[in-house]
Design a protein around this motif. Structure first.
Motif, short mmCIF file in Angstrom:
data_model
loop_
_atom_site.label_atom_id
_atom_site.label_comp_id
_atom_site.label_asym_id
_atom_site.label_seq_id
_atom_site.Cartn_x
_atom_site.Cartn_y
_atom_site.Cartn_z
N ASP A 1 0.83 -1.20 0.00
CA ASP A 1 0.00 0.00 0.00
C ASP A 1 0.87 1.26 0.00
OD1 ASP A 1 -2.94 0.90 0.56
OD2 ASP A 1 -1.67 2.13 1.85
N GLN B 1 2.78 1.59 -3.34
CA GLN B 1 1.87 2.06 -4.39
C GLN B 1 1.61 3.56 -4.23
OE1 GLN B 1 -1.48 -0.87 -4.35
NE2 GLN B 1 -1.47 -0.49 -6.56
N ALA C 1 3.04 -0.67 -9.02
CA ALA C 1 1.66 -0.46 -9.48
C ALA C 1 1.02 -1.82 -9.72
CB ALA C 1 1.66 0.35 -10.77
N TYR D 1 1.63 -7.35 -9.05
CA TYR D 1 2.23 -6.01 -8.89
C TYR D 1 3.51 -5.95 -9.70
CZ TYR D 1 -1.04 -5.67 -5.06
OH TYR D 1 -2.19 -5.66 -4.33
#
Lengths: 292, 111
Positions: free
Chosen positions: B46, B49, B55, B70
């Motif tokens: 988290d 990102q 991403a 990811y």
């Protein structure tokens, strides 16, 4: 019977709803894939890790998130408006103290003339606490941040520890004298330390907003004091009306920005304290009446 | 950069991976020393990102369950390269100094 998946799902409730919506299924997959075969309960360390992860996501406040939420603006506005409110309360006290001293000179029996207890004993014992509160407010407006924080915390402790025990004259008076300024002082101490500066507050509130807040504070001094109440036939009516109008107009300007709305909530806590105390007292009295 | 972050970025430098894939790869890269737990991994994902270092790449359903992959972003690759260079320089310095230690050269005298 609960399965391991059910137990993991319960633990995932610690995560914010938005995070769960996106990642719950994915996280469950990872948790079940890494679980030891035959296990029916999550290991303690895994459960702790999930709870910590959920709490971290709920309460992480990065500087960027705080800025976007408007908290620095709220601090700037609180650092400007709390001193104004404190000065108003201090001046109200000073006016009443002068009034009481004058009446005492004339040997008027104060308790009869001023119901609710403008006792000289009460009035003058409170002087050091109000002096400290007023000093903190002036220091804040002068822009001396660290000195303000130190003086404000000391004044808050002094105010909250000493004042409630000084010849009690009712819950609301006690709260106005101790809890409201005490909380305002603590909020001021926190706000000045993190505020981006008074210029930011003036820019947010606008010149008119600041002017209206000053007018409301000045009117509140007269409205709260017993001076006009005792000396003019109209009593506190005109200043009370002026406080309401200027205060409401300043309030509308405050509520325009996210930071202003947060500052309004912060400042509402000490101002609502007398009302909460009144409600608590009414509940106690009703309870006592009901029990009797 | 903290070690778990470095290891996660290193795992993703080998190609996009889903959560379980990252955990197993990090364990392998660290020689079994670091085993990420799901709570730690997803908190890190988290954050990474949010910082634009990784991403979400693609999703697939396996055994009725969602798998999200990811991938390293360009910014993430740059940050990992900088960190790897920093660690390499440090390791090189440590190696040079160790090589200069007399006792390691077999002189027998104290350092």
């Amino acid at each position: 019977m609960r399965t391991l998946e059910d137990r993991y799902r319960r633990l995932l409730r610690w995560y914010p709803a938005e995070h769960r919506r996106v990642h719950e299924d994915e996280m469950l997959g990872v948790l079940l894939a890494t679980a030891e075969p035959g296990r029916s309960r999550p290991p303690f360390s895994e459960a702790t890790d999930l709870i910590c992860g959920g709490l971290w996501l709920r309460f992480r406040y990065t500087p960027e998130r705080l800025r976007r939420a408007g908290w620095p603006d709220a601090a700037a506005l609180t650092a400007l408006l709390a001193p104004l409110l404190l000065l108003a309360l201090t001046l109200r006290y000073a006016l009443d103290a002068v009034l009481v001293a004058r009446l005492a000179e004339q040997e008027v029996v104060l308790v009869e003339i001023v119901p609710g207890g403008l006792l000289t004993f009460d009035m003058f014992n409170a002087a050091p606490a109000w002096l400290a509160a007023g000093t903190a407010a002036v220091l804040a407006l002068a822009g001396l941040r660290r000195t303000t924080a130190v003086v404000a915390v000391a004044a808050a402790v002094f105010q909250m520890v000493t004042q409630p025990w000084e010849g009690g004259t009712g819950f609301v008076t006690m709260t106005l004298r101790a809890v409201t300024p005490g909380l305002l002082l603590l909020m001021l101490a926190a706000a000045v330390l993190v505020s981006p500066g008074p210029r930011r507050a003036v820019r947010l509130l606008g010149g008119t907003g600041v002017g209206l807040a000053v007018v409301a504070a000045c009117a509140a001094v007269l409205a709260g004091s017993r001076l006009l109440d005792l000396s003019t036939p109209l009593g506190n009516g005109p200043p009370l009306a002026a406080t309401a109008v200027a205060g409401a107009a300043a309030g509308v300007m405050l509520l325009r920005s996210a930071g202003g709305r947060r500052a309004a909530v912060v400042l509402a806590v000490p101002l609502a304290a007398p009302l909460l105390m009144l409600g608590w007292r009414a509940a106690l009295l009703l309870g006592a009446g009901g029990a009797g | 950069m903290q070690e778990p972050t470095f290891l996660i970025l290193t795992a993703l430098a080998g190609g996009s991976r889903h959560g379980y894939g990252i955990i197993t790869d990090v364990e392998r890269i660290s020689g079994g020393r670091v085993r990420l737990r799901a709570g730690t991994l997803y908190a890190a994902l988290d954050r990474l990102q949010g910082d634009g270092l990784i991403a979400a790449d693609r999703e697939e359903i396996v055994d009725g369950r969602l798998r999200r992959y990811y991938a390293l972003t360009d910014t993430g690759a740059e940050r990992l390269a900088t960190e790897a260079e920093r660690l390499r320089a440090r390791a090189e310095l440590a190696t040079r100094r160790l090589a200069a230690l007399p006792r390691l050269r077999g002189d027998g005298s104290p350092a």
